[in-house]
Design a protein around this motif. Sequence first.
Motif, PDB file in Angstrom:
ATOM      1  N   ILE A   1       0.906  -3.807 -21.555  1.00  0.00           N
ATOM      2  CA  ILE A   1       1.036  -3.085 -20.287  1.00  0.00           C
ATOM      3  C   ILE A   1       1.092  -1.580 -20.559  1.00  0.00           C
ATOM      4  O   ILE A   1       0.435  -0.790 -19.896  1.00  0.00           O
ATOM      5  CB  ILE A   1       2.291  -3.566 -19.529  1.00  0.00           C
ATOM      6  N   GLU A   2       1.829  -1.193 -21.600  1.00  0.00           N
ATOM      7  CA  GLU A   2       1.992   0.223 -21.925  1.00  0.00           C
ATOM      8  C   GLU A   2       0.680   0.905 -22.297  1.00  0.00           C
ATOM      9  O   GLU A   2       0.506   2.101 -22.110  1.00  0.00           O
ATOM     10  CB  GLU A   2       2.972   0.381 -23.099  1.00  0.00           C
TER      11      GLU A   2
ATOM     12  N   VAL B   1      -3.716  -6.960 -10.616  1.00  0.00           N
ATOM     13  CA  VAL B   1      -3.966  -6.891 -12.055  1.00  0.00           C
ATOM     14  C   VAL B   1      -4.797  -8.106 -12.446  1.00  0.00           C
ATOM     15  O   VAL B   1      -5.034  -8.998 -11.638  1.00  0.00           O
ATOM     16  CB  VAL B   1      -2.654  -6.857 -12.887  1.00  0.00           C
TER      17      VAL B   1
ATOM     18  N   ARG C   1       7.199  -5.478 -13.373  1.00  0.00           N
ATOM     19  CA  ARG C   1       6.685  -5.558 -14.748  1.00  0.00           C
ATOM     20  C   ARG C   1       7.184  -6.799 -15.466  1.00  0.00           C
ATOM     21  O   ARG C   1       6.453  -7.417 -16.247  1.00  0.00           O
ATOM     22  CB  ARG C   1       7.101  -4.331 -15.552  1.00  0.00           C
TER      23      ARG C   1
ATOM     24  N   SER D   1      -6.354  -4.017 -22.147  1.00  0.00           N
ATOM     25  CA  SER D   1      -5.765  -4.108 -23.490  1.00  0.00           C
ATOM     26  C   SER D   1      -5.833  -5.553 -23.958  1.00  0.00           C
ATOM     27  O   SER D   1      -5.892  -6.478 -23.151  1.00  0.00           O
ATOM     28  CB  SER D   1      -4.317  -3.616 -23.459  1.00  0.00           C
TER      29      SER D   1
ATOM     30  N   ILE E   1      -2.301   0.518 -21.096  1.00  0.00           N
ATOM     31  CA  ILE E   1      -3.263   0.749 -20.028  1.00  0.00           C
ATOM     32  C   ILE E   1      -3.201   2.213 -19.587  1.00  0.00           C
ATOM     33  O   ILE E   1      -2.132   2.749 -19.348  1.00  0.00           O
ATOM     34  CB  ILE E   1      -2.918  -0.186 -18.842  1.00  0.00           C
TER      35      ILE E   1
ATOM     36  N   LEU F   1      -5.682  -3.553 -15.101  1.00  0.00           N
ATOM     37  CA  LEU F   1      -5.501  -3.375 -13.662  1.00  0.00           C
ATOM     38  C   LEU F   1      -6.745  -3.932 -12.990  1.00  0.00           C
ATOM     39  O   LEU F   1      -7.842  -3.844 -13.534  1.00  0.00           O
ATOM     40  CB  LEU F   1      -5.337  -1.896 -13.341  1.00  0.00           C
TER      41      LEU F   1
ATOM     42  N   LEU G   1       1.197   1.067 -11.768  1.00  0.00           N
ATOM     43  CA  LEU G   1       2.210   0.014 -11.683  1.00  0.00           C
ATOM     44  C   LEU G   1       3.560   0.550 -11.206  1.00  0.00           C
ATOM     45  O   LEU G   1       4.411  -0.216 -10.772  1.00  0.00           O
ATOM     46  CB  LEU G   1       2.383  -0.671 -13.045  1.00  0.00           C
TER      47      LEU G   1
ATOM     48  N   LYS H   1      -1.626   2.943 -16.194  1.00  0.00           N
ATOM     49  CA  LYS H   1      -0.373   2.190 -16.006  1.00  0.00           C
ATOM     50  C   LYS H   1       0.533   2.808 -14.944  1.00  0.00           C
ATOM     51  O   LYS H   1       1.388   2.124 -14.386  1.00  0.00           O
ATOM     52  CB  LYS H   1       0.377   2.050 -17.327  1.00  0.00           C
TER      53      LYS H   1
END
Lengths: 728, 728
Positions: free
Chosen positions: A651-652, A606, A671, A636, A654, A624, A660, A657
Amino acid sequence: MSNESVSERSLEPLFYPRSVAVLGASQNPNKLGYIQIKALIDGQFGGEIFPINPKSTEIEGLACYSSITDVPKPVDLAIFCVSANQIQQSLEECAQKKVKAAIIFASGFSETGEEGARQQEALAEIARKNGIRLIGPNCVGMVNTLNGLVGTFSPGVMVHPLNDNRAVGYVSQSGAFGVLTYMAAAQHGLTFNYFVTVGNEMETEFADIVQYMVHDPNTKVISGYLEGAKDPAKLRRLAKEALDCNKPMIVMKTGRSSAGSRAAASHTGSLAGADQVYDAFFKQTGMIRANDYEEIISFSKLFLSGKLPSGRNTVIITSSGGRGINEADRCEAHGLKIIPLREETKAKIKKNVPSFASTSNPIDLTAAAAVTNPELFIAPLRALIEDPEIDNIILTEFPMHWDADHPLLQEFIEICKSSDKFIFVTTFPLQGMSIPKGAAEMEKNGIPVVTGDLQPMSALAKLVDYSEKYRRNKNANALAEQRKVQANELKGTLESLLKPGVTLSEFEASEILERYQISTAQKALAATAEEAVRCAERIGYPVVLKVDSKDIPHKTDADAIRLYLQNEHEVIDAYADILRSAKKYNPDAVINGVSVQEMLPKGIEVIIGVTKDPVFGPVIMFGLGGIFVETLKDVSFRVAPLTRQDAVEMIEEIKGKAILTGVRGQAPADREAIIDVLLKVSELISDSEGMIDELDINPLIVYENGLKAADALIVTNSRAAEKTEIGG
Amino acid sequence: MSNESVSERSLEPLFYPRSVAVLGASQNPNKLGYIQIKALIDGQFGGEIFPINPKSTEIEGLACYSSITDVPKPVDLAIFCVSANQIQQSLEECAQKKVKAAIIFASGFSETGEEGARQQEALAEIARKNGIRLIGPNCVGMVNTLNGLVGTFSPGVMVHPLNDNRAVGYVSQSGAFGVLTYMAAAQHGLTFNYFVTVGNEMETEFADIVQYMVHDPNTKVISGYLEGAKDPAKLRRLAKEALDCNKPMIVMKTGRSSAGSRAAASHTGSLAGADQVYDAFFKQTGMIRANDYEEIISFSKLFLSGKLPSGRNTVIITSSGGRGINEADRCEAHGLKIIPLREETKAKIKKNVPSFASTSNPIDLTAAAAVTNPELFIAPLRALIEDPEIDNIILTEFPMHWDADHPLLQEFIEICKSSDKFIFVTTFPLQGMSIPKGAAEMEKNGIPVVTGDLQPMSALAKLVDYSEKYRRNKNANALAEQRKVQANELKGTLESLLKPGVTLSEFEASEILERYQISTAQKALAATAEEAVRCAERIGYPVVLKVDSKDIPHKTDADAIRLYLQNEHEVIDAYADILRSAKKYNPDAVINGVSVQEMLPKGIEVIIGVTKDPVFGPVIMFGLGGIFVETLKDVSFRVAPLTRQDAVEMIEEIKGKAILTGVRGQAPADREAIIDVLLKVSELISDSEGMIDELDINPLIVYENGLKAADALIVTNSRAAEKTEIGG
């Protein structure tokens, strides 16, 4: 620029003056000075009105004074209908008279260039020195519909009847667009309580008006039109306050496109930041970003119902299959869920509707409901409100002829009021044919009626978002979970490590990250090939060798990295290779040596970075690594500092995601460790007090447990230069 | 279902009947049979009207007949205002009378279930046998505004005055939504020439009406509302014909969401395919997909200007900075380009506008233009039309008081007419305040006036797309580039290779691909470990071993693949491992042996697949391999068969397409080779005549020159079953 120490109470004389003087009042109906007097009279302004004109004794039955200093009573607000060249003198007279607030319409100031800006600054100086709160210049003024203060010459405002429920404030950086929005809202039965255009924001700016509305008990929704925020930090604090007291802030921010930004810059002199950063700012502050003025109207109407939606599960009741499908499409496009109904609920509905009606969602009552059996619109409601899975119920048609006293309308209202579910009516927009007779009665009882052209589905989705943010904020406040501030000693260290105005080498940057407990690959700096071998043996094979030089920030481009080195022989070769490549790439580079690092095992790559936005300051990015950042630009942003919730959402957001969670046999990524690094970077940035311009941790390799930064880059600027910038 | 051999000329009596009989005509003003007679009279229908009712002698001054067979003259069209149970007998009488067309409003047929469907089929049988073209049942009828044929009972239609330029046809699968769209269009000054609701599509379906409009000289735009296509192949042929003659087809297809699709299925009994496939279908046919009814109105108004935009470069002229920015945002959101103006053009504009106006794009004339100097709206135009970079000019305001004879309006019109650039006016939507006095005169002269609520920016973007497709189609027709059909012998081979109703093993599937000259990895089937070693030596190390079994389509899941085998020893071990894993995974699997394949060098992995859509039949998919398909679902679809243009666009649509250009040091992918495989797969699918249900080439490894399929899967069904399906 606004003075924060001046409380928003000082804006009271602007919103609720006990008396108003109109400078440049006139008897000539074509003149601004007449139109303004007439507007105050027609608006039934509650206070005293003093026309000021040396040549008249009376205007529209009001005694006229030759100068504001001649007015025998105190004057709270002065409205300037004089030409640009008379403004300075008039403002000085206002100061003499101890006027507390002013509205200046005239253009020809900072929007025209340097000379105009100079004149404007002179006015601002007078206003500040004498504590005069002032909107404009280059604005269309303001209206307070609660006390009849029509402080504008704009013909459009006030031609529409005032609606009863006036609790939505509106503030605009654009005069004309503001007036159009006011009128459109009025046509849809929504009268703003306050309507303020801020023009050049010489003394009072957008956020000052927002501040007044946040603390104003007559305002339930704060809305506005924004081209560029002058003081985002202030707006952020206000947004938090507004969220704490359940007062949504819905703002249309234009200049999304590059072209839009260009125009915004030339229009108000505001600095318009990159749109992505604005989006991030809205998300993290809980402010709602309206795509257009329609959403301001529909969101406000929905919010004024007094209910907050409990979730996204939505049921549509329709009398036209086509309408139902179309509205279902819109709901799902905006992230609402058109859920299949439970068998139990379907069975209950079936008992009350004819056999040919569809009891799946959308519930299609068929034309029978529209033409011959309007009572059908009520039939499914009782069953729906008993179903705990349902959050929202939308009727896409409604009997047009039910007036306030109609027993079926009253029955409908009673059912809706008995439930916490969010229920509203939306109709197909046809001029003169869209508003049911009972609409006002319904709205009075918390059932909004919104025509389809106002994008009610998008507004509902935004209200659901808002409700979630409001509830989360409430819980967070209750827990009062605050990250411990133990950074004071770190801050001191940081100062010594952050050399001003340079690009730090990876080695130096990594040292800073380590101080903030962000794991980096084990590394050592070697000045000779032999030393490199000793380092490699200490670290353990395989190792990576990289050039260490602040002058070569992109080591791959310089071909100055060697991976997977397995033994002494390979390290010696690599050492020589790297120096050769580096010198070839940049003969003048100052080379600190060659960094010998552990070869990190494969994990999920990442990137975490920081960049400085001209409006918002430091902005933190997450994405990422590899092609995801480079090719898909799947990243983001959030404005620093971050809350834990910000980090989670970054994170959400992306798109990729799912990577991940581990795909193709890869272990999932830790996370929590990523969230931790995001928060530590945020802390580091706060501690650096603006000295860091750019930061890149790329790649940050994430494992099932923990992570390690494989490379790092920090670019600083000179603190002194920075401080000038902030204050300027 | 429609009979394709019946030409659309047979629909002439439906659209242009010389005489109409109303079955079930009535003197009671509340009855359908009266409303329908009155509608024909009020609509000033040009032909004869025969009311049919055994109990009356005269209705609204027209002689009444007791049966249609008593009418002394020929009857072209019969409108059924009788109840459902009388329809069959009446239809038989119509047949006796040699009526050529009919409209049946009544519901209670296939939409209610099996019994209704049976009754409907009996009616269809009568209609087909007697050559009666028929719309309905369960529809709201139709209107031809060119001859006053108001064949509907719907109260809404015809309350609005007819517009002069009636050249847009509209056909709807939803009655109520159709009527609303008709009314909304009429309120915006667009009267459809034909308005047809097709109801249950018993005899005449959506595509039949489209066919009539394609060949009708009075129709310039074909529009509609579609829930599910009955005969996509026919629609595709018609779309091509329409494109050939520059007649855009703009259709609103609902049921985008899963919920929407669910409702569509229950609403018309149509099979609604996956929305992505519909999107693909629209793209490849050149049909325009309207997001909503507003876009149908605005697109039509823009197209009726008579000009086609030459590109996306757009300039906005505004008198409100805020409006300009907002509209610029919308343009860019829809893919139009708000271009910076050339210095030369700016200089020319500067000469004609006041110094405070902004000459960047959007050109902001400021409130002066709106209030005191409306001639400013014309000033920049001459400069803009001289600039060859500009394609479109949009005015976001316009002087409201210029009437048809105003010299400035005439000057404006002359300038616009002298240029090929696409020019239109869009205003902020306020009831009663949005339409300039001169709007009708402007529209007559090819300058559309469209209010902002109609989404004109999206419509313009769609018109640009359409123009590109129209021009490309014209060029393609001129070149008449046709892929050679040399597949006849291949087709024979295919038949022998495609065993019916099975999943082919990779080995078998690869053989088929090879026949179609799609390169696959070199491979050989081994029945023993020793044979595997011999195969590996012939192919050359390293090799891959995979189980070959139609019962194990997902070999990775079964752990039955071994990669990078370097020598005899590893092959022998792998052979045993694979058989062990395969048997463990599926003890009953019939195993053909172990496939020994060349280990393909690294390249860019893509996937090409085929799936069968319930509406459209075989649909071809393209995507980037690995996580791109699995995690990001970054794929594109087209309905088979593909044109070269389709194949090109499939690649272009992929979000991660930059990967194909080579990133991170990877060689670029051979795009021509991918296009070639897409076209070959399309050919293979055509040759298979529906026998292939699924096909996967995954991964297809693409190199700088050429490519190779590393794995393949084909699932067939029994041809016999397939043929029934197609005919049913």
